[in-house]
Design a protein around this motif. Structure first.
Motif, short mmCIF file in Angstrom:
data_model
loop_
_atom_site.label_atom_id
_atom_site.label_comp_id
_atom_site.label_asym_id
_atom_site.label_seq_id
_atom_site.Cartn_x
_atom_site.Cartn_y
_atom_site.Cartn_z
N GLY A 133 -4.58 6.71 -2.39
CA GLY A 133 -4.04 5.43 -2.83
C GLY A 133 -4.69 4.98 -4.12
N GLY A 134 -4.46 3.73 -4.48
CA GLY A 134 -5.10 3.17 -5.66
C GLY A 134 -6.55 2.85 -5.40
N ARG A 135 -7.31 2.67 -6.46
CA ARG A 135 -8.72 2.33 -6.30
C ARG A 135 -8.88 0.96 -5.67
NH1 ARG A 135 -12.67 5.24 -8.23
NH2 ARG A 135 -12.22 7.01 -9.60
N GLY A 136 -9.89 0.81 -4.84
CA GLY A 136 -10.18 -0.48 -4.21
C GLY A 136 -10.89 -0.28 -2.90
N ARG A 137 -11.82 -1.18 -2.60
CA ARG A 137 -12.59 -1.09 -1.37
C ARG A 137 -11.70 -1.34 -0.15
NH1 ARG A 137 -17.68 -0.90 0.32
NH2 ARG A 137 -18.22 -1.85 2.32
N ILE A 138 -11.85 -0.55 0.90
CA ILE A 138 -11.08 -0.71 2.12
C ILE A 138 -11.69 -1.82 2.97
CG2 ILE A 138 -10.34 0.40 4.26
CD1 ILE A 138 -10.40 3.08 2.78
N ASN A 139 -10.88 -2.78 3.36
CA ASN A 139 -11.31 -3.86 4.25
C ASN A 139 -10.82 -3.58 5.67
OD1 ASN A 139 -12.41 -5.23 2.03
ND2 ASN A 139 -10.48 -6.29 1.62
N ASN A 182 0.85 -1.20 0.00
CA ASN A 182 0.00 0.00 0.00
C ASN A 182 0.88 1.25 0.00
OD1 ASN A 182 -1.86 2.15 0.77
ND2 ASN A 182 -3.26 0.52 1.41
N PRO A 183 0.66 2.21 -0.93
CA PRO A 183 1.57 3.36 -1.03
C PRO A 183 1.35 4.43 0.04
CG PRO A 183 -0.19 3.53 -2.66
CD PRO A 183 -0.34 2.18 -2.02
N ILE A 184 0.28 4.38 0.78
CA ILE A 184 -0.01 5.41 1.78
C ILE A 184 0.97 5.26 2.94
CG2 ILE A 184 -1.72 6.20 3.48
CD1 ILE A 184 -3.85 5.48 1.43
N VAL A 185 1.53 6.40 3.41
CA VAL A 185 2.55 6.36 4.47
C VAL A 185 2.11 7.07 5.75
CG1 VAL A 185 4.46 6.16 2.84
CG2 VAL A 185 3.70 8.43 3.57
N ALA A 186 1.08 7.92 5.70
CA ALA A 186 0.67 8.67 6.89
C ALA A 186 -0.81 9.01 6.80
CB ALA A 186 1.49 9.95 7.04
N LEU A 187 -1.46 9.06 7.96
CA LEU A 187 -2.86 9.49 8.05
C LEU A 187 -3.05 10.29 9.33
CD1 LEU A 187 -4.83 6.25 7.02
CD2 LEU A 187 -4.57 8.34 5.66
N ARG A 188 -4.08 11.13 9.34
CA ARG A 188 -4.49 11.85 10.55
C ARG A 188 -5.52 11.01 11.30
NH1 ARG A 188 -5.61 15.48 6.61
NH2 ARG A 188 -7.81 15.39 7.23
N THR A 189 -5.63 11.26 12.60
CA THR A 189 -6.58 10.49 13.40
C THR A 189 -8.01 10.72 12.95
OG1 THR A 189 -6.50 12.24 15.09
CG2 THR A 189 -5.10 10.30 15.44
N ASP A 190 -8.34 11.94 12.47
CA ASP A 190 -9.71 12.17 11.98
C ASP A 190 -9.98 11.36 10.71
OD1 ASP A 190 -7.83 14.15 10.87
OD2 ASP A 190 -9.56 14.91 9.78
N GLN A 191 -8.97 11.19 9.86
CA GLN A 191 -9.12 10.34 8.69
C GLN A 191 -9.32 8.88 9.10
OE1 GLN A 191 -5.37 11.56 6.82
NE2 GLN A 191 -6.54 12.17 4.99
N LEU A 192 -8.54 8.43 10.08
CA LEU A 192 -8.69 7.07 10.58
C LEU A 192 -10.10 6.82 11.09
CD1 LEU A 192 -5.44 6.34 12.62
CD2 LEU A 192 -6.18 5.25 10.50
N ALA A 193 -10.63 7.79 11.82
CA ALA A 193 -11.98 7.64 12.37
C ALA A 193 -13.00 7.45 11.25
CB ALA A 193 -12.33 8.85 13.22
#
Length: 460
Positions: free
Chosen positions: A191-197, A165-176
């Protein structure tokens, strides 16, 4: 912005140096810490630990094994119990008697239930005891007291992805929003297209409670019903590492083959779950690992395990099992133009210690961890010859309408730590208050404000 502290060196010691270090560490403990413990008159276990899977899977059995070794037992074995996530640790005394410690790791909440019904001597928890649990266990004493709440290690919740997965960082509000199901495609995060599991721990898990408090509830969200739930940390991590569309949260030792993200909260910059950032609890998803016991603890084996967990040998076992020991270390912090000028000067000429002092909620009193950290810090300063004019305390706080008030309050926090250390002969080089500078968490919630109200220690 605060800078990540460099990971401490892992250069191997020689065997002689290791034995010298262990011998010195043992000398720091009082003689009664190694007193022989009473042996059982029958085959019943001498100690029962129930609760957190994060602690119970590896750390609690390792600490129990270390205690049995300290007591001189032989033929020590760690065996699976009758059901998953249970283990027994046993050894033979000199007269042949079997000594057994039982560990059941079905989630933090189960530990407090077991304390309540008398089926456990110690509750292992990867989150602080809840007020409702304190009330339910009031007949046993105040389980929030210094005598009952034992912080044995520091851990960090790692947000894990598939390694590709190319994503390297996220904010806590994004995680929520991700774990609430509002962001459901990786393209929405760059990131690339695709459903998040989604992969999550079960409801009994302290890991889940911590994630719920620091990420979901802090942002007014709830976990999506589509999330797959797991009692086992290892199973969750392994499945995420095999799923290119997967994301999960896990305790630091269970990253295994997965990829861990850097995390930002509020105005903080994104921080990786590094050893030193978790040791100082600056990493946004850092957390404490606990053992809880009755304040008037009677079981001598339970008392001994608590003492052993706090000892240098116990903390070495903490580190060996992938958690962060509460050993004081000095680290160099690279100066940055984004730092306040006073902080830049410290970064250039001094080293930061891997301990932060924090305060009980709604109080100017140091919390239970900070009270033990005072002892650890004093030992470090004495051993390093830095008791006089070598120490700088730096206080921080949450934002106030009046910046001058924020600066004053932050300096008063540093003065509270100074008072306790000065009683033990520490003479300080400087006391600094930096107000709401260099936040490590968001200030719009109680948890974030508590983390920002801190005192750092620097030495020359």
């Amino acid at each position: 912005m605060p800078r990540a502290l460099p990971a401490r060196s892992r250069q191997p010691r020689s065997r002689v140096a290791t034995w010298l270090w262990l011998g010195f560490a043992c000398c720091l403990l009082p003689a009664w810490a190694f007193a022989a413990l009473p042996l059982p008159a029958d085959e019943r276990s001498v100690l029962r630990i129930q609760g957190s899977n994060t602690i119970g899977a590896k750390l609690a059995p390792a600490l129990a094994k270390g205690l049995l070794e300290q007591q001189g037992l032989s033929a020590i074995e760690v065996r699976p119990g009758p059901v998953p996530n249970e283990q027994s640790i046993s050894g033979r005394a000199g007269d042949g008697r079997l000594v057994t410690v039982e560990v059941a790791a079905h989630g933090s909440s189960t530990g407090f239930v077991a304390l309540h019904d008398g089926s456990a001597d110690l509750a292992a928890s990867s989150r602080p005891i809840k007020d409702s649990e304190v009330s339910a266990l009031a007949a046993l004493g105040n389980l929030k007291s210094h005598a009952a709440e034992q912080i044995i290690a520091i851990d960090g919740l790692a947000i894990i992805l598939h390694p590709s997965n190319p994503i390297v960082a996220l904010r806590t509000d994004q995680l929520a929003r991700v774990f609430a199901g509002e962001i459901d495609d990786w393209a929405q995060l760059g990131g690339g297209r695709g459903r998040i599991n989604l992969y999550a721990r079960d409801d009994n898990s302290g890991t889940y409670d911590t994630f719920k408090e620091l990420v979901l509830a802090a942002n007014g969200k709830a976990l999506a019903a589509s999330a797959r739930r797991f009692e086992s940390s290892e199973q969750l991590s392994d499945l995420v590492s095999q799923d290119p569309q997967g994301i999960g949260f896990i305790g630091l030792p269970y990253i295994r083959q997965a990829k861990a993200l850097a995390i930002a909260a509020g105005d903080s910059h994104a921080m990786p779950p590094s050893e030193t950032l978790i040791a100082t609890e600056d990493y946004p998803l850092s957390r404490r690992l606990f053992l809880y016991n009755q304040p008037d603890l009677q079981n001598p084996w339970a008392k001994a395990l608590v003492r052993f967990a706090h000892s240098p040998r116990g903390q070495a076992i903490v580190a060996q099992n992938g958690f962060i020991a509460q050993t004081v270390q000095a680290v160099r912090v690279p100066p940055s133009q984004a730092m306040p000028s006073a902080y830049q000067a410290l970064a250039r000429d001094a080293k930061r210690l891997s301990v932060n002092f924090r305060f009980a909620e709604g109080s100017a009193t140091l919390d239970n961890k900070a009270q033990r950290d005072l002892e650890r810090l004093l030992d470090y300063l004495k051993n390093q010859g830095k008791l006089q004019h070598q120490v700088v305390l730096v206080g921080f706080g949450d934002a106030k309408a009046d910046p001058a008030r924020a600066e004053l309050l932050s300096k008063l926090r540093a003065m509270a730590v100074r008072r306790d250390l000065a009683k033990q002969g520490v003479i300080f080089r400087d006391i600094i208050g930096l107000g709401d500078e260099l936040p490590v968490a968001a200030n719009d919630g109680d948890e974030g404000r508590i983390k920002n109200r801190r005192v750092e220690v620097w030495v020359y």
